[in-house]
Design an enzyme around this catalytic site. Structure first.
Site: not given
Ligand code: VAH
Length: 317
Positions: A13-14, A36-38, A51, A141, A145
């Protein structure tokens, strides 16, 4: 060289892509297990396909390498999560709970679980959003969190697990292409500029959002993880700030290098996500507890991004 053995979940990931070499430098190539899964995207001594929805698979790797620290970086981001809410919820939460359970069971010393400014919603103050305020996120998302932050506190209080977290702003980096985030326009815009292309932005030009350059995000992460436990007063997630800017401002910053560069604006569904987020963050608690201080502003970040991306695209050419 430190004696820990570190597991990165979501190494492709990033954050993971940029964090891996820094952890390898800190702990040694043979003490950082990238998963990673990939399949692996970069050369690293030890990579395992994992995974993280499979708790037994995580436990197998923890036992095989005698892991002492876990960086759990696998998650579905804001925009992608809205395309399939229950899938995003299940993936983000199942992987988190698996990591917390394995960490508790095998006495992992420290666990890093990133949060995000996406944890804030419409009832949080938009400017200098405080560490403690109402969290009513607008995206799955963000909901995942907030849940992760509360589960982290639960595992710390009930089992003594040392879980640490940062509410990352939009993270800007050159090491990987953006994937599924609402702030990803601020990465893609630099790629367009360096390739001599104009850029169509999916947010309105005056959309002010908190952002951070990857170097600062990684330093904050490592400084938090290295801080003595008695200095950690926040077990949900620390507010973290780097800078705030709008698409128009980053366009103007780029134009100091490429005067003919142009951005057009076509807001899409991601505008509503961005509008639900803070415009600037108060990270005074992180500054107090473990001495956080950002080093990159917009001009300095633009110089870095354009310099590195120019090298990358010229290598490809
Ligand atoms: C997103 N880069 O855009 C993430 C981040 C605050 C944004 O959590 O979902």
């Amino acid at each position: 060289m430190k004696q820990d053995t570190v597991l990165i979940i979501g190494a492709n990931g990033q954050i993971g892509t940029a964090l891996l070499p820094q952890l390898q430098h800190l702990y040694g190539y043979d003490r950082v297990i990238a998963t990673d899964i990939r399949p692996s995207l970069q050369s690293t001594d030890i990579f395992e396909t994992l995974d993280a929805t499979d708790a037994a698979a995580i436990a197998t790797i923890v036992k095989k390498y005698r892991i002492t620290q876990i960086y759990h970086l696998a998650a579905v981001l804001s925009a992608k999560g809205e395309t399939d809410p229950l899938w995003a919820w299940n993936l983000n939460m199942q992987t988190l709970l698996n990591v917390l359970e394995v960490a508790r069971t095998y006495q992992i010393q420290k666990v890093f679980v990133p949060s995000s400014i996406a944890a804030f919603g419409e009832h949080a103050p938009k400017y200098e959003t405080p560490q403690s305020t109402l969290l009513d996120p607008a995206t799955v998302y963000g909901i995942s969190k907030v849940a992760a932050e509360n589960w982290s506190v639960y595992y710390h209080k009930r089992y003594g697990l040392d879980v640490r977290s940062l509410r990352y702003p939009g993270v800007i980096s050159y090491q990987s292409m953006p994937g599924g985030g609402t702030t990803d326009y601020a990465v893609a815009i630099y790629h367009a500029a360096v390739q001599g292309l104009d850029f169509e932005c999916f947010l309105a030009e005056d959309t002010l959002l908190p952002m951070i350059y990857m170097n600062d995000a990684l330093r904050a992460t490592l400084e938090l993880m290295e801080a003595p436990a008695h200095q950690i007063s926040v077990r949900t997630s620390y507010n973290l700030a780097g800078m705030s800017f709008t698409p128009a401002q980053v366009t103007a910053s780029i134009q100091t290098y490429f005067p003919d560069f142009k951005t057009t604006y076509q807001p899409d569904f991601r505008q509503a996500i961005a509008d639900s987020w803070p415009k600037s963050i108060d990270d005074s608690v992180a500054r107090h507890d473990w001495g956080w201080k950002p080093a990159f502003d917009l001009p300095k970040m633009t110089h870095e991004m354009i310099t590195h991306l120019t090298e990358i695209y010229h290598q490809v050419a």
